[in-house]
Design an enzyme around this catalytic site. Sequence first.
Site: not given
Lengths: 338, 444
Positions: A61, A90, A130
């Site tokens: 990321e 990240p 998630h």
Amino acid sequence: MSRRMTMIEAINDALDVTMGRDPAVVIMGEDVGYFGGVFRATAGLQKKYGKTRVFDTPISECGIIGVAVGMGAYGLRPVPEIQFADYIYPGLDQLVSEAARLRYRSAGEFIAPLTVRSPFGGGIFGGQTHSQSPEALFTHVAGLKTVIPSNPHDAKGLLIAAIEDNDPVIFFEPKRIYNGPFTGAYDRPVEPWNKHADSEVPEGYYTVPLGKARVVREGEAVTVLAYGTMVHVAHAVCLDKGVDAEVIDLRTLVPLDIETIRASVRKTGRCMIVHEATRTGGFGAELSALVQEHCFYDLEVPIERVTGFDTPYPHSLEWAYFPGAVRIGEALDRISKD
Amino acid sequence: MLLFPMKAWERIAVADFANQQPLALHVPEPKARPGVEPDWSGLTLPPAGAQPRPDETCAAAETWPLCTDLIRVLDEDGVAQGPWNPRLDAETLRTMLRNMALTRAFDERMFRGQRQGKTSFYMKCTGEEATSVAPAMALAADDMVFPSYRQQGILITRGYPLEDMINQIYSNKADKLKGRQLPIMYSARDYGFFTISGNLATQLPQAVGWAMASAISGDTRIAAAWVGEGSTAEGDFHSALTFATVYNAPVVLNVVNNQWAISSFSGFAGAERQTFAARAIGYGVAGLRVDGNDPLAVYAATRWAANRARSNAGSTLIEHFTYRAEGHSTSDDPSQYRSAQERSTWPLGDPIVRLKNHLIALGEWDENRQAAMDAELAEMVKAATRAAEANGVLGHGMHHPFHTMFEDVFETLPWHLREQSEQAMRERRIKWPDWRPEDGDEMP
């Protein structure tokens, strides 16, 4: 001309329309190319626009956002996808220290016209990695815009507006309502979008301007401020309880449509804020402070905040965590008292 | 049923433990702290000209020997040696010398200006001039550079006006960055110079992204980025190298290994174990390790990497092995953490002296011309400083109009920033009751 679409189809359509109009638009992210994305948001786009405009990326990321900033500086208009909002951290330095401040620190020499799309929110048994709703981390940053649609019509119009915007936009897509609106009744079958009025999506190009809220339902008794999935949940609870609520879908958190909020709370004198994210330091705190600052003398009762709990999003106890009908209903009862 | 295997396992674990020595943590320590004479015997310096020069489109793995060697061109007598000799004409060599000398003269003056209170902060690149001047000359003028904070030599080489650099350092009313950035964090889009960040290594994936965009667009320009050896420890370094190799991005990534990251020596970035150039091979990227105080070697390595990128043969990681002769910035005193003799005994010498000696050896230069040039450059910097000072120095009120603080956060001003700017104006009136808004000082 318009047709019924799910939110995923509307997002895919928005990407298609902008890619067709502007060769500078490029899409990248994990699994977005050949496969078309884990939620199918980019399905068919690589085939239509080629591998150099729609491509898979390494699982990085930091790299995805950093590379997008460089592409934006070159003159492209990147639309990176972060597969889940929970994975965005990240890339945070590249968003917060770089994309958000490029225009400011270079006095306008360089801009970061990227739109970071990312599915967010819970309700799909995604567990703690998630399901998160990290919007407040981004609304706190000077220089970032944060957009969260609640239906197919808005998703397409807002996404096109976000991609055309010359500032970096965080575009959070509530994944629980990708394929149908969700009223909080998790034990009932999913209601498809095609039965919902807001799934009527115009064909081709149109925008829904950033920074404009939408009054979903006009009412006199109480103002409900919500965005994303919680617009539908809060709305349903108000209808169930027969409360004459004015339900406002904020659509954009930054820049915020303070005028619509102010006008409504001045009329109703009561305000309930609903979001799925954790409570402490959540965007609801900002909304609560703003309503207090702008409408203190119009308020008849304390402002109510209905939110997720200050815990990680649990897997098995997902629906105990979720700010559903009971939590919202209690707050509505409190706020409706004289 | 479960008990037996657990007991057996416990027995084995206890028996092993009894025979093992306790673990020990290694915390790196530089060889010479203050008061200690540096010992360079561990530093092997190969002779100039001994390193092979592979074809620019070779497989990345073929550059492995060059990742642990040291590419050198200028020998101890100032003679250019071997296949990496870029064979530059005398005029180009003199321009290179002049750019490096101007960079040093500029640094001297700006450092003094900071000590005199004209600004808050400055960073010199003394001893490292070759690592920015030579690449800037080896790249095309329109290649995009993503510098770190010690590459002022690029701006100077590309002809950016000294006065504009000083305006930025003084954060005065003529500062093109409107007084928003720490001194030396330049931005110069028209000179292909990306806005400098204070957050380290963020420019690496950005440079890769710019290079990818250039390739997507069928452009011919490449990108180059600089990072200190200390910042190679950032995740951005890994992301950049991964994207660079995956997409074969036309980019040159420079690691300026000047041995020190403020007070932390290169061992804290892994230098005790392996060279920085060696990391390239693990990514499948070409790697070159260069004598960073040898301007000709730096030029040749950059040209090799640029040609490689331009022919779609991939990215290159170049380690410039050099020495930070001064402190990290005006804010630290290097005598507190490293040996004072390191600078004077540094085995690779000084890049300006080495190029000067080369030109003298060629019969194209002499000490008198050098002295005359130095005097001329000092005068040039002085004149630019005087011109910039007419626009104000930091803290003397000659800054950009007040409202510009709120501009450029977004393309257009949202309501909450408008409210806050009105607050700022109110505060100003309270602090200075006699103040009257001048042109541009009120919100438009």
